[in-house]
Design a protein around this motif. Structure first.
Motif, PDB file in Angstrom:
ATOM      1  N   ALA A  87      -6.021   4.488   9.157  1.00  0.00           N
ATOM      2  CA  ALA A  87      -5.718   3.776   8.044  1.00  0.00           C
ATOM      3  C   ALA A  87      -5.199   2.401   7.729  1.00  0.00           C
ATOM      4  CB  ALA A  87      -3.922   5.085   7.828  1.00  0.00           C
ATOM      5  N   LYS A  88      -4.464   1.982   8.855  1.00  0.00           N
ATOM      6  CA  LYS A  88      -4.220   0.976   8.933  1.00  0.00           C
ATOM      7  C   LYS A  88      -5.217  -0.258   8.412  1.00  0.00           C
ATOM      8  CE  LYS A  88      -2.081  -3.409  11.588  1.00  0.00           C
ATOM      9  NZ  LYS A  88      -1.769  -3.324  13.302  1.00  0.00           N
ATOM     10  N   ARG A  89      -6.060  -0.510   9.087  1.00  0.00           N
ATOM     11  CA  ARG A  89      -7.467  -0.653   8.263  1.00  0.00           C
ATOM     12  C   ARG A  89      -8.042  -0.841   7.127  1.00  0.00           C
ATOM     13  NH1 ARG A  89     -10.680   0.509  12.247  1.00  0.00           N
ATOM     14  NH2 ARG A  89     -11.713   1.069  11.236  1.00  0.00           N
ATOM     15  N   LEU A  90      -7.994   0.296   6.602  1.00  0.00           N
ATOM     16  CA  LEU A  90      -8.234   0.431   4.993  1.00  0.00           C
ATOM     17  C   LEU A  90      -7.066  -0.018   4.381  1.00  0.00           C
ATOM     18  CD1 LEU A  90     -10.047   1.551   3.143  1.00  0.00           C
ATOM     19  CD2 LEU A  90      -8.839   4.120   3.417  1.00  0.00           C
ATOM     20  N   ALA A  91      -5.684   0.202   4.913  1.00  0.00           N
ATOM     21  CA  ALA A  91      -4.681  -0.720   3.890  1.00  0.00           C
ATOM     22  C   ALA A  91      -4.785  -1.783   4.328  1.00  0.00           C
ATOM     23  CB  ALA A  91      -3.421  -0.329   4.699  1.00  0.00           C
ATOM     24  N   GLY A  92      -5.651  -2.772   5.163  1.00  0.00           N
ATOM     25  CA  GLY A  92      -5.421  -3.686   4.948  1.00  0.00           C
ATOM     26  C   GLY A  92      -7.483  -4.722   4.242  1.00  0.00           C
ATOM     27  N   ASP A  93      -8.104  -3.571   3.505  1.00  0.00           N
ATOM     28  CA  ASP A  93      -8.818  -4.207   2.842  1.00  0.00           C
ATOM     29  C   ASP A  93      -8.852  -3.965   1.280  1.00  0.00           C
ATOM     30  OD1 ASP A  93     -11.174  -4.677   2.421  1.00  0.00           O
ATOM     31  OD2 ASP A  93     -12.600  -3.624   3.986  1.00  0.00           O
ATOM     32  N   VAL A 125       1.150  -1.065  -0.319  1.00  0.00           N
ATOM     33  CA  VAL A 125       0.059   0.127  -0.217  1.00  0.00           C
ATOM     34  C   VAL A 125       0.971   1.387   0.019  1.00  0.00           C
ATOM     35  CG1 VAL A 125      -1.889   1.731   1.183  1.00  0.00           C
ATOM     36  CG2 VAL A 125      -2.436  -0.905   0.793  1.00  0.00           C
ATOM     37  N   THR A 126       0.503   2.133  -0.661  1.00  0.00           N
ATOM     38  CA  THR A 126       1.284   3.104  -1.126  1.00  0.00           C
ATOM     39  C   THR A 126      -0.015   4.616   0.501  1.00  0.00           C
ATOM     40  OG1 THR A 126       2.302   2.827  -2.998  1.00  0.00           O
ATOM     41  CG2 THR A 126       2.063   5.143  -2.283  1.00  0.00           C
ATOM     42  N   PHE A 127       1.181   5.175   0.911  1.00  0.00           N
ATOM     43  CA  PHE A 127       0.021   6.126   1.883  1.00  0.00           C
ATOM     44  C   PHE A 127       0.574   7.334   0.750  1.00  0.00           C
ATOM     45  CE2 PHE A 127       0.028   3.419   5.050  1.00  0.00           C
ATOM     46  CZ  PHE A 127      -1.147   3.053   5.241  1.00  0.00           C
ATOM     47  N   GLY A 128       0.386   8.755   1.030  1.00  0.00           N
ATOM     48  CA  GLY A 128       0.669   9.744   0.087  1.00  0.00           C
ATOM     49  C   GLY A 128      -0.414  11.286   0.372  1.00  0.00           C
ATOM     50  N   CYS A 129       0.833  12.091   0.394  1.00  0.00           N
ATOM     51  CA  CYS A 129       0.432  13.246   0.718  1.00  0.00           C
ATOM     52  C   CYS A 129       1.046  14.491  -0.487  1.00  0.00           C
ATOM     53  CB  CYS A 129       0.736  13.650   1.929  1.00  0.00           C
ATOM     54  SG  CYS A 129       0.276  15.594   2.829  1.00  0.00           S
ATOM     55  N   PHE A 130      -0.188  15.405  -0.569  1.00  0.00           N
ATOM     56  CA  PHE A 130       0.280  16.147  -1.986  1.00  0.00           C
ATOM     57  C   PHE A 130       0.236  17.806  -0.909  1.00  0.00           C
ATOM     58  CE2 PHE A 130      -1.284  13.222  -5.525  1.00  0.00           C
ATOM     59  CZ  PHE A 130       0.358  13.429  -4.945  1.00  0.00           C
ATOM     60  N   GLY A 131       0.075  17.739   0.541  1.00  0.00           N
ATOM     61  CA  GLY A 131      -0.281  19.061   1.648  1.00  0.00           C
ATOM     62  C   GLY A 131       1.166  20.149   1.094  1.00  0.00           C
ATOM     63  N   PHE A 132       0.901  21.169   0.972  1.00  0.00           N
ATOM     64  CA  PHE A 132       2.313  22.348   1.344  1.00  0.00           C
ATOM     65  C   PHE A 132       3.053  22.169   2.826  1.00  0.00           C
ATOM     66  CE2 PHE A 132       3.138  26.090   3.252  1.00  0.00           C
ATOM     67  CZ  PHE A 132       4.176  27.187   3.202  1.00  0.00           C
ATOM     68  N   GLY A 133       4.479  22.171   2.420  1.00  0.00           N
ATOM     69  CA  GLY A 133       5.369  21.900   3.483  1.00  0.00           C
ATOM     70  C   GLY A 133       5.260  22.308   4.506  1.00  0.00           C
ATOM     71  N   GLY A 134       4.312  23.848   5.044  1.00  0.00           N
ATOM     72  CA  GLY A 134       4.134  23.937   6.010  1.00  0.00           C
ATOM     73  C   GLY A 134       3.706  24.067   6.779  1.00  0.00           C
ATOM     74  N   LYS A 135       2.463  22.570   6.187  1.00  0.00           N
ATOM     75  CA  LYS A 135       1.141  21.492   7.000  1.00  0.00           C
ATOM     76  C   LYS A 135       1.960  20.213   7.593  1.00  0.00           C
ATOM     77  CE  LYS A 135      -2.556  23.322   4.571  1.00  0.00           C
ATOM     78  NZ  LYS A 135      -3.732  22.845   4.107  1.00  0.00           N
ATOM     79  N   LEU A 136       3.514  19.878   7.340  1.00  0.00           N
ATOM     80  CA  LEU A 136       4.026  19.167   7.525  1.00  0.00           C
ATOM     81  C   LEU A 136       5.334  18.769   8.719  1.00  0.00           C
ATOM     82  CD1 LEU A 136       5.018  17.408   4.298  1.00  0.00           C
ATOM     83  CD2 LEU A 136       2.980  17.663   5.318  1.00  0.00           C
ATOM     84  N   ALA A 171       5.206   8.264  10.756  1.00  0.00           N
ATOM     85  CA  ALA A 171       6.576   6.903  11.197  1.00  0.00           C
ATOM     86  C   ALA A 171       5.253   6.415  11.667  1.00  0.00           C
ATOM     87  CB  ALA A 171       7.412   8.119  11.722  1.00  0.00           C
ATOM     88  N   GLU A 172       4.696   6.392  12.981  1.00  0.00           N
ATOM     89  CA  GLU A 172       4.068   5.138  13.731  1.00  0.00           C
ATOM     90  C   GLU A 172       3.258   4.435  12.579  1.00  0.00           C
ATOM     91  OE1 GLU A 172       2.517   2.887  16.894  1.00  0.00           O
ATOM     92  OE2 GLU A 172       3.959   4.171  16.351  1.00  0.00           O
ATOM     93  N   LEU A 173       2.661   4.913  11.328  1.00  0.00           N
ATOM     94  CA  LEU A 173       1.864   4.261  10.500  1.00  0.00           C
ATOM     95  C   LEU A 173       2.441   3.095  10.084  1.00  0.00           C
ATOM     96  CD1 LEU A 173      -0.970   4.161   9.034  1.00  0.00           C
ATOM     97  CD2 LEU A 173      -0.751   6.180   7.864  1.00  0.00           C
ATOM     98  N   LEU A 174       3.522   3.653   9.225  1.00  0.00           N
ATOM     99  CA  LEU A 174       4.439   3.457   8.493  1.00  0.00           C
ATOM    100  C   LEU A 174       5.132   1.836   9.468  1.00  0.00           C
ATOM    101  CD1 LEU A 174       5.914   5.850   6.902  1.00  0.00           C
ATOM    102  CD2 LEU A 174       4.426   4.510   5.666  1.00  0.00           C
ATOM    103  N   ARG A 175       5.341   2.109  10.350  1.00  0.00           N
ATOM    104  CA  ARG A 175       5.747   1.253  11.432  1.00  0.00           C
ATOM    105  C   ARG A 175       4.417   0.281  11.440  1.00  0.00           C
ATOM    106  NH1 ARG A 175       8.099   4.861  14.229  1.00  0.00           N
ATOM    107  NH2 ARG A 175       6.736   4.997  15.533  1.00  0.00           N
ATOM    108  N   ARG A 176       3.353   0.520  11.958  1.00  0.00           N
ATOM    109  CA  ARG A 176       2.000  -0.917  12.128  1.00  0.00           C
ATOM    110  C   ARG A 176       2.241  -0.955  10.524  1.00  0.00           C
ATOM    111  NH1 ARG A 176      -0.894   0.926  16.674  1.00  0.00           N
ATOM    112  NH2 ARG A 176      -2.682  -0.659  16.081  1.00  0.00           N
ATOM    113  N   VAL A 177       2.199  -0.962   9.054  1.00  0.00           N
ATOM    114  CA  VAL A 177       2.099  -1.409   8.206  1.00  0.00           C
ATOM    115  C   VAL A 177       3.378  -1.853   7.664  1.00  0.00           C
ATOM    116  CG1 VAL A 177       0.560  -1.162   6.326  1.00  0.00           C
ATOM    117  CG2 VAL A 177      -0.189   0.109   8.233  1.00  0.00           C
TER     118      VAL A 177
END
Length: 834
Positions: free
Chosen positions: A769-775, A628-639, A648-654
């Motif tokens: 996000a993890k549940r959706l990634a696995g469905d 699964v590829t998560f993505g964000c195209f948001g403005f850098g100031g929001k990150l 990072a926690e999500l990426l560790r969980r998936v």
């Protein structure tokens, strides 16, 4: 020589602090320096000794101490450059925090205890900068806080022992990379920390006594120091570095000249030849630049600032000065009287030093934009606050807008920030009530005026253009106000388009970047002459807004909408548009809003992409890629860093997942490395990241085919980045918090039938996000349904949204004359999501 007492053993229960001693041939002072280490109240330390090849007994003294205390780690390698020894010592440190032992002085007994407590309480901070990290020519602590501008552009120099460093932050900033210049390690060290991390500034010293400065003993070493300092400055202005897009060579030369001034004082006789040679070369470059630069005001400011600094550019050729005088003669004659060039001295006094930040206000504004682009919002706001001495209302507005992105901001804190801006920049208010303006009689068409400084961009095209077009022309006349020419497809949505730009010769102009706009008084006259009944400001506090004009009362009803999800606190702004999810009536939000909160039924936003040029829906990429590829195209100031921690926690969980981040702020190698190291420090291999620069709209739309799930930003939600992802079949996960800016993502998802993708906590955000990634079945179903759902549930219904706005405008107008406008509590039309 007496041996020092044996210290306590290293403990695993408290953070280890590495204390660096580096130098050469200091046997006369070493016992005093290290004695203060043994007197520390915090005993869980490691002493890292990097002897540069001493021949006076210093090395033997340390080895004897190490035999009786396991906390002392001694190494020796011949070196003539102190920075080289410091860098080796830094790389040998094992502690969570790093302190540096000053030469011929000592650390205060509570220095380590203070540092550990401070950094443990601020886990996101990269270092503590204490008083004494910046010192003057005599080594005295400077009466200004450490920051990048003060370190690079003023005669103050870095004394590395004046701060405590978090080792993980330094590793993230490239401790183990081979891009260090051995001749300017102290400067490079703290500049890296200042560019990459937030730094705690403490108004206290951790050094007892005045430390001696490091010295060099040969002309060749002096040459190396000079060359390394100047090449380091050049690297900062490289296209892949911090100041790479400044487009201002004079700023680079100014920084280089300042470093030469510092080196002249540090090297004294041994380095005079090296400094003088480079001084003459640089003076020729500065003189040549000033002689042809047609930007009179900026040139004079540069000249004035460099003249006030004790930097070695006395050799500016007379011919260049004559050319400069001829080019700028009229302005210069006036300015010389005002500025009054002063005689320079070798050392600036405390009063002059305390005035340095205001002198470099334009540089702080530049730095603020750099920090904001990387989500370092608190540091950006701090820089913008210093830049307030420019008196630029639009510049200060950027800090207000940035506050919405700051983790920890609340509706109450935002009120204070906005009131401060109003107190500084709203100097006049309308002496008349709205009912004194021409009144709507309930029969004639209502004239609605929309102002937006970015009316010509995609945001408006897909968010409001079809709404403008859908307004009922039997009941309404629609005016558009813009400082930029509108493309035909947007211009044709208005009955009347007004150009709010002016010429640069207009003495009352308002500058928006490089565009001259009509003064706020002239803008008010234009709107009043048009007989506008309802004026809607869509710009928010982004540059180019017309809040000062609204304070003068341009129309009977004035509304804040679209690009600012907080109270403006501007007098005579009557309403702010919201909805029940963004600002629920039961939430007590009215206490924080100077405007009336007008809650529209359904969602207060609309995104309609029908009729635009968009690619066909693609299957979820995970079906073919196997991850699964998560993505964000948001403005850098929001990150911000807290959001990166959540991702990072999500990426560790998936574990098999990837993350694709793309925006126009990822502009160069430094930007990509910045984000990669942030994730690496949180246990995520950068190989799992795609970090891409912004591209044109059509190219970006094709990237959605590579994204399975979009991750919304927090605490400032996405708008277009949410709606556009949904339109391309990409589900979005958002985190709903307790203020307007962090709740409207939930409203957008509800308006697209995806309320189940709204999280109420960080833990739930990751779980959804993890549940959706696995469905994969649901990902496929959403891929093919979300576009239709955006229309069915109302997010893309421009006609319906136009009707709701029209009813709101008519309702607002009906209240004028019946009761005085002002904050009277929330109102709105009945309705709910279908």
């Amino acid at each position: 020589m007496t041996l020092l007492p044996v210290g306590a053993p290293i403990s695993a229960s408290r953070p280890l602090v590495s204390i660096i001693w580096y130098g050469k041939n200091r046997v006369q002072s070493v016992e005093k320096e290290i004695g203060r280490v043994f007197q520390q109240r915090y005993v869980n330390w490691q002493l890292v000794v990097e002897d540069g090849g001493s021949t006076d007994g210093t090395l033997g003294w340390f080895r004897r101490q190490a035999e009786s205390d396991a906390r002392i780690d001694v190494a020796s390698q011949e070196t003539s450059l102190p920075g080289e020894a410091l860098l080796r010592a830094l790389r040998r440190c094992k502690g969570a925090y790093i302190a540096i032992c000053p030469a011929n002085a000592g650390l205060t007994p509570d220095a380590l205890e203070f540092a550990v407590q401070t950094l443990e309480e601020a886990p996101d901070m990269g270092a503590v900068a204490c008083r004494g990290l910046l010192v003057d020519a005599d080594g005295d602590a400077a009466p200004v806080q450490f920051d990048l501008a003060m370190a690079l552009f003023t005669p103050l120099r870095i004394a590395a022992h004046g701060g405590i460093i978090r080792r993980s932050a330094l590793i993230e900033s490239g401790l183990m990379r081979d891009d260090w210049r051995k001749g300017c390690v102290e400067l490079d060290l703290w500049c890296r920390l200042a560019m990459d991390h937030e730094i705690v500034v403490a108004d206290r010293t951790i050094v007892d006594g005045k430390a001696a400065r490091n010295t060099v003993n040969s002309a060749s070493d002096a040459d190396r120091l000079v060359d390394d300092h100047l090449s380091y400055v050049e690297s900062l202005f490289d296209k892949n570095n911090f100041f790479g897009d400044a487009g201002d060579p004079a700023l680079q030369y100014e920084c280089m000249a300042n470093q030469l001034g510092i080196l002249r004082e540090e090297l004294r006789g041994v380095g005079a030849r090296a400094v003088d040679r480079r001084r003459r070369e640089l003076a020729d470059k500065v003189a040549h630049l000033l002689s042809y630069d047609g930007r009179t005001q900026r040139s004079l400011e540069r000249w004035h600032r460099m003249w006030r600094m004790p930097i070695p550019l006395e050799g500016l050729p007379a011919i260049a000065l004559m050319l400069f005088l001829a080019w700028h003669w009229q302005s210069l004659c006036r300015s010389l009287v005002r500025i009054g060039f002063r005689a320079r001295s070798r050392k600036l006094g405390d009063r002059e030093i305390s005035q340095l930040p205001a002198l470099f206000a334009d540089l702080y504004a530049t730095q603020a934009e750099r920090y904001n682009a990387h989500g370092q919002v608190a540091t950006a706001i701090h820089n913008w606050r210093i830049a307030e001495s420019l008196g630029d209302a639009m510049q200060d507005s950027m800090a207000v807008q940035a506050e919405l992105k700051r983790p920890g901001a609340t509706e109450a804190s935002l009120v204070k920030v906005h009131k401060r801006w109003v107190a500084r920049h709203v100097t006049e208010m309308a002496p008349i009530e709205p009912c004194s303006l021409p009144q709507w009689d309930g029969r004639r068409k209502i004239r609605v005026g929309y102002h937006c400084a970015f009316m010509h961009l995609d945001t408006i095209q897909y968010m409001m253009a079809r709404v403008f077009q859908a307004h009922d022309r039997d009941r309404f006349e629609i005016y558009g106000y813009s400082p930029f020419p509108l493309p035909p497809d947007i211009a044709q949505c208005f009955d009347v388009v007004r150009d709010t730009s002016t010429t640069t010769e207009d003495p009352e102009r308002v500058m928006f970047h490089k565009t001259a706009m009509k003064s706020h008084a002239a803008f008010r006259r234009m709107v009043c002459a048009d007989g506008i009944d309802v004026l809607v400001e869509l710009t928010g506090f982004s540059p180019g807004h017309r809040f000062p004009a609204m304070a003068l009362r341009c129309a009977p009803v004035q509304v804040s909408f679209l690009n600012h999800t907080a109270s403006s606190q501007v007098p005579n702004v009557d309403y702010i548009l919201a909805d029940e999810i963004c600002l629920p009536a039961s939430g007590g939000y009215e206490a924080f809003y100077s405007e009336e909160i007008y809650r529209l039924p359904g969602c207060f936003f609309c995104f309609d992409y029908r009729g635009s040029n968009y690619p066909p829906i693609a299957e979820p990429p995970s079906l073919s890629k196997g991850y699964v590829t998560f993505g964000c195209f948001g403005f850098g100031g929001k990150l911000n860093f807290q959001l990166v921690q959540l991702w990072a926690e999500l990426l560790r969980r998936v574990p098999s997942s990837r993350l694709h981040i793309q925006n126009v702020q990822i502009v160069n190698e430094r930007s990509r490395r910045f984000w990669a190291e942030r994730f690496r420090s949180l246990g995520v291999d950068p190989e799992r990241l795609t970090l891409a620069n912004g591209v044109d709209r059509q190219a970006l739309l094709k990237v959605y085919a590579d994204i399975d799930i979009s991750l919304d930003t927090w605490p400032y939600c996405g708008g277009n980045s949410i709606a556009e992802a949904l339109w391309h079949g990409v589900p979005v996960i958002t985190l709903k918090d307790d203020r307007f800016a962090s709740r409207y993502g939930a409203s957008l998802l509800a308006a697209a039938g995806c309320a189940d993708l709204v999280a109420d906590s960080p833990e739930q955000y990751v779980a959804i996000a993890k549940r959706l990634a696995g469905d994969p079945a649901r990902l496929t179903q959403l891929r093919h349904r979300l576009r239709d759902m955006s229309i069915e549930y109302g997010l893309g219904d421009s006609v319906g949204f136009a009707r709701r706005l029209e009813d709101a405008y008519a309702d607002m107008l009906s209240r004028v004359g019946n009761q005085r406008l002002g904050r009277r509590g929330s109102i709105g039309l009945s309705g709910a999501y279908s």
